[in-house]
Scaffold this motif. Structure first.
Motif: not given
Length: 296
Positions: A128-131, A144-157, A280-287
């Protein structure tokens, strides 16, 4: 003569069990599973690059056609920041001299306990770290991982959460796959873990070697986009799950977790438990991550 009862006697010996019970959750799935690497500065950077992906069949040339200059791509640099984690065992000389039940050495007990607490704090920050880069007056914070991931972020309505379906689960895996990723682990809270376990198309309970009973702690989901291990994680927020490709992550240690005894400045024993580490996030697009989902 009135009978003497135990309630009237103040010299009865204390009955204190020597067993110390602590059921605080202490598992650290990410800290245990992800690779480790070395950081060398307070800003730790990774290099990321990508290939030009064809969208049409246009790379065709005339015979003998002259050389043509084209753009040359170079890796980009993505920073992350090692966070300093500290705990401070501190026990008075008097307490060290007192006989205790179940604890031979109170200072050693506190050191062991605080080492576990730092591991939990690193795990929480890794999720959960915000950085934050920090400065002379502001601490650095791990991203943290949840902050890193942005390219593949889906959300319920529905902000209260859409019921998670198997199609929604596979939509997320497809989003990561289309960017070149192949997530192999899914992390979620207990309620969503139960929801994913109810999917019928591709779940299989793992079987302990040499045992005839299913191990229900981790499910294996095999779908159109590979195999994912589904892990219940206490620090993933409710209504969220994340899909990680483990090879794209590592803990970058500027200083490994260590115990440093400190000089006495009074009638007490003291020390410091310290770690300095970034995720270390080597490529967030893969997550990928899905928010606003709940157990149906």
């Amino acid at each position: 003569m009135a009978v003497m009862q135990s309630y009237q006697v103040n010299t009865n010996a204390e009955d204190l069990s020597a067993i110390i019970t602590n059921i605080t959750p202490k598992k650290t799935p990410l800290l245990t599973a992800l690779q480790s690497t070395k950081a060398h500065n307070r800003i730790h950077e990774v290099q990321q690059d990508s290939l030009d992906v064809p969208v049409a069949n246009t790379n065709a040339w005339l015979e003998g056609q002259d050389f043509v200059s084209e753009d040359q791509g170079v890796p980009g640099r993505v920073p992350t920041y090692p966070q300093i984690f500290r705990r401070h065992p501190h026990v008075s000389g008097t307490q060290m001299a007192i006989k205790t039940v179940g604890i031979k050495d109170m200072y050693a007990y506190q050191v062991t306990k605080k080492l576990k607490e730092i591991a939990l704090e690193i795990e929480f920050a890794a999720v959960q770290g915000a950085g934050g880069i920090g400065d002379a007056n502001t601490a650095r914070y791990m991203t943290g991982a949840l902050t890193w991931i942005s390219s593949n972020a889906l959300a319920g309505a529905d902000p209260e959460g859409d019921p998670l379906t198997e199609d929604m689960f596979n939509d997320l895996m497809q989003a990561a796959w289309e960017k070149g990723g192949e997530p192999d682990h899914v992390y979620c809270n207990g309620a969503l873990k139960r929801q994913i376990s109810s999917f019928t198309a591709g779940t299989t309970k793992t079987i302990a070697a040499g045992d005839k009973k299913a191990v229900a702690v981790v499910d294996i989901y095999e779908g159109d986009f590979g195999i994912q291990r589904v892990v219940a994680h206490r620090y993933v927020p409710a209504k969220v799950f994340m899909a990680l490709e483990h090879d794209l992550w590592a803990f970058a240690w500027l200083r490994k977790t260590q115990h440093e005894p400190l000089p006495k400045t009074g009638d007490a024993v003291k020390g410091m438990i310290l770690a300095e580490v970034a995720l270390e996030c080597r490529e967030e697009k893969g997550n990928a991550k899905y928010t606003n989902v709940k157990r149906g």
